[in-house]
Design an enzyme around this catalytic site. Structure first.
Site, PDB file in Angstrom:
ATOM      1  N   HIS A 173      -6.091  -1.754  -1.610  1.00 50.82           N
ATOM      2  CA  HIS A 173      -4.785  -2.170  -2.157  1.00 50.82           C
ATOM      3  C   HIS A 173      -4.236  -3.326  -1.316  1.00 50.82           C
ATOM      4  O   HIS A 173      -3.252  -3.188  -0.585  1.00 50.82           O
ATOM      5  CB  HIS A 173      -3.884  -0.941  -2.071  1.00 50.82           C
ATOM      6  CG  HIS A 173      -2.565  -1.005  -2.759  1.00 50.82           C
ATOM      7  ND1 HIS A 173      -1.696  -2.057  -2.625  1.00 50.82           N
ATOM      8  CD2 HIS A 173      -1.954  -0.111  -3.571  1.00 50.82           C
ATOM      9  CE1 HIS A 173      -0.591  -1.798  -3.341  1.00 50.82           C
ATOM     10  NE2 HIS A 173      -0.734  -0.615  -3.910  1.00 50.82           N
ATOM     11  N   GLU A 277      -5.470  -5.972  -6.017  1.00 47.65           N
ATOM     12  CA  GLU A 277      -6.183  -4.782  -5.556  1.00 47.65           C
ATOM     13  C   GLU A 277      -7.571  -4.701  -6.195  1.00 47.65           C
ATOM     14  O   GLU A 277      -7.704  -4.866  -7.402  1.00 47.65           O
ATOM     15  CB  GLU A 277      -5.372  -3.526  -5.900  1.00 47.65           C
ATOM     16  CG  GLU A 277      -3.947  -3.598  -5.392  1.00 47.65           C
ATOM     17  CD  GLU A 277      -3.055  -2.501  -5.960  1.00 47.65           C
ATOM     18  OE1 GLU A 277      -3.545  -1.385  -6.184  1.00 47.65           O
ATOM     19  OE2 GLU A 277      -1.865  -2.772  -6.187  1.00 47.65           O
TER      20      GLU A 277
HETATM   21  C1  BG6 Z   1       0.318  -0.227  -7.172  1.00 47.64           C
HETATM   22  C2  BG6 Z   1       0.732   0.536  -8.413  1.00 47.64           C
HETATM   23  O1  BG6 Z   1      -1.050  -0.125  -7.012  1.00 47.64           O
HETATM   24  O2  BG6 Z   1       0.942   0.353  -6.033  1.00 47.64           O
HETATM   25  C3  BG6 Z   1       2.256   0.519  -8.533  1.00 47.64           C
HETATM   26  O3  BG6 Z   1       0.124  -0.044  -9.558  1.00 47.64           O
HETATM   27  C4  BG6 Z   1       2.880   1.091  -7.272  1.00 47.64           C
HETATM   28  O4  BG6 Z   1       2.635   1.283  -9.660  1.00 47.64           O
HETATM   29  C5  BG6 Z   1       2.353   0.313  -6.072  1.00 47.64           C
HETATM   30  O5  BG6 Z   1       4.280   0.985  -7.374  1.00 47.64           O
HETATM   31  C6  BG6 Z   1       2.872   0.848  -4.741  1.00 47.64           C
HETATM   32  O6  BG6 Z   1       2.607   2.216  -4.635  1.00 47.64           O
HETATM   33  P1  BG6 Z   1       3.117   3.041  -3.408  1.00 47.64           P
HETATM   34  O7  BG6 Z   1       2.725   4.467  -3.678  1.00 47.64           O
HETATM   35  O8  BG6 Z   1       2.439   2.483  -2.199  1.00 47.64           O
HETATM   36  O9  BG6 Z   1       4.611   2.845  -3.348  1.00 47.64           O
END
Ligand code: BG6
Length: 305
Positions: A173, A277
């Site tokens: 990510h 990502e």
């Molecule tokens: C992304 C998702 O990968 O991560 C989003 O598609 C999400 O929907 C974002 O808001 C952040 O996620 P997190 O759990 O780290 O707040």
């Protein structure tokens, strides 16, 4: 054992003089710092989370929120969280952690090495004994290799140790640091179908023009194999994300309201980041027979415009 003696143990076993040092970071979380003539990087054992990568003479390639928790029970905000074994919320279990448990677990160092070209590689491991077996009752092993050189190479292996086929989602990510997300152009996803998570996961098709970010953007691009290029005119560079073993690319920027709603993210930080990502999710969850290994890789680099 205190945090500093744990860091010393890591240092004596895995440190590389002048190049790789272990220390206790914020709230005692253990981290490795890499400093070579080519680049600098930081990696936390919590989540095997790369929080910093900066090739020499460049500004950082990864965004890290100044408001991140550095807490052993919460994910770090920025860098490269590892998403596994589910992406987003776990269907049918509202109490399960978003994006799975790998980014919340303490990973173990397995090896470190410096190659002849000066790049430094760290390998970490997470097995079912280390994480929450109750949440995902399968026999598996994760290995993560990070290579810090003139590019950042990250590779996640998932091995199925059990006797039944397993299925999982995953993502590297990556939070890219950009000068102003409103000015960047993203290429590499033209004509691709995506799920628009800002609109109930409605399926849409990307046009042929490079993507501009003009509002909250949360898209799961499907069946993607190509390299993504983020052209950042204000930063006078391009960030390139090349990948293999991945069929999904997620593009995410929270924009104003969502940034405001996230407690571990500054209200004014959203223009300076863009997540591209590398993953496998939704239509492209991975199905892995017993004894097999699946590898997903991403290479991130900064290039002149
Ligand atoms: C992304 C998702 O990968 O991560 C989003 O598609 C999400 O929907 C974002 O808001 C952040 O996620 P997190 O759990 O780290 O707040």
């Amino acid at each position: 054992m205190t945090d500093s003696s744990a860091a010393q143990q890591l240092q004596s076993r895995y440190g590389i003089s002048d190049v790789l040092r272990f220390e206790a970071g914020p709230h005692g979380l253990l981290r490795a710092k890499v400093i070579t003539p080519q680049a600098q990087a930081e990696l936390y054992l919590h989540g095997a989370h790369v929080t910093h990568y900066q090739p020499r003479g460049e500004w950082p390639v990864l965004f890290l929120s100044a408001h991140s928790w550095f807490d052993a029970v919460k994910p770090i905000r920025g860098g490269v969280p590892i998403v596994f074994p589910w992406f987003g919320r776990l269907a049918g279990d509202a109490s399960a952690p978003a994006h799975g448990f790998a980014r919340l677990a303490e990973w173990r160092m397995e090896s470190t090495a410096q190659a002849a070209d000066g790049s430094v590689t760290l390998a970490l491991r997470l097995g079912e004994a280390d994480a929450t077996h109750a949440a995902w009752p399968h026999e598996y092993e994760l290995r993560y290799r990070i290579s810090v050189g003139s590019t950042l190479e990250i590779a996640l292996d998932v091995k199925n140790h059990g006797t039944r086929t397993i299925s999982f989602e995953e993502a590297l990510h990556t939070y890219l640091a950009v000068s102003d997300v409103r000015q960047v152009l993203i290429s590499g996803l033209a004509g691709t179908q995506y799920l628009d998570k800002t609109d109930g996961a409605r399926r849409r098709t990307q046009g042929t023009e490079p993507i501009r970010i003009t509002k909250e953007t949360d898209r799961v691009y499907l069946n993607t194999k190509t390299t993504c290029i983020v052209d950042d005119p204000a930063g006078d560079r391009r960030l390139v994300v090349e990948k293999s073993g991945s069929d999904v690319t997620v593009v995410w920027n929270p924009w104003i309201a969502k940034a405001h709603a996230m407690p571990d993210f500054g209200d004014t930080e959203w223009p300076r980041m863009l997540c591209i990502e590398t993953g496998n999710a939704a239509d492209h969850a991975v199905t892995l027979p017993p004894g097999r290994v699946h590898t997903m890789r991403a290479t991130i680099r900064s290039a002149p415009r």
